[in-house]
Scaffold this active site. Structure first.
Site, mmCIF file in Angstrom:
data_model
loop_
_atom_site.group_PDB
_atom_site.id
_atom_site.type_symbol
_atom_site.label_atom_id
_atom_site.label_comp_id
_atom_site.label_asym_id
_atom_site.label_seq_id
_atom_site.Cartn_x
_atom_site.Cartn_y
_atom_site.Cartn_z
ATOM 1 N N SER A 133 0.843 -1.180 0.000
ATOM 2 C CA SER A 133 0.000 0.000 0.000
ATOM 3 C C SER A 133 0.886 1.239 0.000
ATOM 4 O O SER A 133 1.952 1.255 -0.627
ATOM 5 C CB SER A 133 -0.933 -0.046 1.218
ATOM 6 O OG SER A 133 -1.764 1.098 1.264
ATOM 7 N N TYR A 147 -4.940 8.016 -6.240
ATOM 8 C CA TYR A 147 -3.944 7.037 -5.822
ATOM 9 C C TYR A 147 -4.221 6.573 -4.398
ATOM 10 O O TYR A 147 -4.207 5.378 -4.106
ATOM 11 C CB TYR A 147 -2.545 7.644 -5.921
ATOM 12 C CG TYR A 147 -1.463 6.746 -5.380
ATOM 13 C CD1 TYR A 147 -1.054 5.616 -6.084
ATOM 14 C CD2 TYR A 147 -0.849 7.013 -4.156
ATOM 15 C CE1 TYR A 147 -0.058 4.784 -5.593
ATOM 16 C CE2 TYR A 147 0.144 6.184 -3.655
ATOM 17 C CZ TYR A 147 0.527 5.074 -4.379
ATOM 18 O OH TYR A 147 1.503 4.239 -3.884
ATOM 19 N N LYS A 151 -5.143 2.666 -2.765
ATOM 20 C CA LYS A 151 -4.413 2.030 -1.676
ATOM 21 C C LYS A 151 -5.296 1.844 -0.445
ATOM 22 O O LYS A 151 -5.143 0.849 0.286
ATOM 23 C CB LYS A 151 -3.164 2.842 -1.338
ATOM 24 C CG LYS A 151 -2.137 2.878 -2.468
ATOM 25 C CD LYS A 151 -1.718 1.466 -2.902
ATOM 26 C CE LYS A 151 -0.568 1.490 -3.890
ATOM 27 N NZ LYS A 151 -0.133 0.117 -4.278
#
Length: 276
Positions: A133, A147, A151
């Protein structure tokens, strides 16, 4: 001797982890979209490394890679979902096709890999699934909303997966690195096609042309690789492994702020239950 299948081994953390795994004597299936970037690992470790082309958004390639790994080594003991890339844009700036591809790689690609290896792990009643992650999932910087979302989704899925597979002898762990000296902020970083001037002082600060962090990050990928191996080997592997002094400090700050806000709004939270 364990067999690791690691995605995204062409550079950075994936490459460092593959090298560390092989140097300690384990088997490793080292993968990258361009297989030529990992063939040297198979040449250096001909008995224990298998280099394969793998795009995690391609279901046929995933099936072939898992099949070749099982044919060569008999089992997959550790899956490391490392393939992925960064994307920066204000939420309003995000290009739909870019965002779809980002989720296809960073989240759904990892899911596909997990589903492909789990039948074998369930059959052998052992295995570890490691999903890389980012501290971005917690600090959610301006310009990294998409983004961070990929994650955060990966972490939430991994936490649920851990509870599902734990009784079967399998563990799942998410790894949250801070800034490491990889290609993440270099060639692996993408961004929106256009910038909106109103976001110049927020998301715009983090656009590639304005980012000066590349090559100066505090994290050492080789040390991160050793930390991941140690966690996988541990009988008490954490749900979330935080790596890097910057990540540790950032997460500590986020948790403190969240606790403070939670307590400030406690009365409202508790006021919404039925009273009868």
């Amino acid at each position: 001797m364990s067999t690791w299948l690691i995605t995204g081994c062409s550079s950075g953390l994936g490459r460092a982890l593959a090298e560390a795994v092989l140097e300690r004597g384990d088997n490793a299936v080292v993968t990258a979209r361009d297989v030529t970037s990992v063939e040297d690992l198979a040449e250096t470790f001909p008995d224990s490394a298998l280099a394969l082309a793998l795009d995690v958004t391609d279901s046929a390639q995933i099936e072939r890679a898992v099949g070749h790994a099982l044919e060569r080594f008999g089992s997959i003991d550790v899956l490391v979902n490392n393939a992925g890339y960064g994307y920066r844009a204000a939420v309003e700036e995000g290009d739909d096709d870019h965002v779809e591809q980002l989720f296809a790689t960073n989240f759904f690609g990892a899911v596909a890999m997990i589903k492909a290896v789990l039948p074998g792990m369930r059959a052998q009643r052992s295995g570890s699934i490691v999903s890389i992650s980012s501290i971005g999932a917690r600090i959610a910087p301006p310009g990294s909303g998409y983004y961070a979302a990929t994650k955060a989704a990966l972490e939430a899925m991994s936490a649920s997966l851990r509870k599902e597979v734990g009784p079967l002898g399998i563990t799942a762990m998410a790894v949250e690195p801070g800034g490491f000296r990889t290609e993440f902020a270099g060639r692996s970083l993408h961004q929106s096609r256009e910038a909106i001037a109103d976001y110049a002082e927020t998301a715009g600060v983090r656009r590639k042309e304005n980012d000066t962090a590349h090559g100066t990050q505090p994290g050492d990928p080789a040390k991160a690789a050793e930390a991941i191996i140690a966690a996988v080997d541990s009988p008490d592997a954490p749900t979330l492994l935080v790596l890097g002094s910057d990540a540790y400090a950032s997460l500590s700050g986020v948790l403190k702020e969240q606790r403070s806000e939670l307590e400030a709004w406690q009365k409202v939270a508790l006021s919404t239950d039925f009273t009868d």
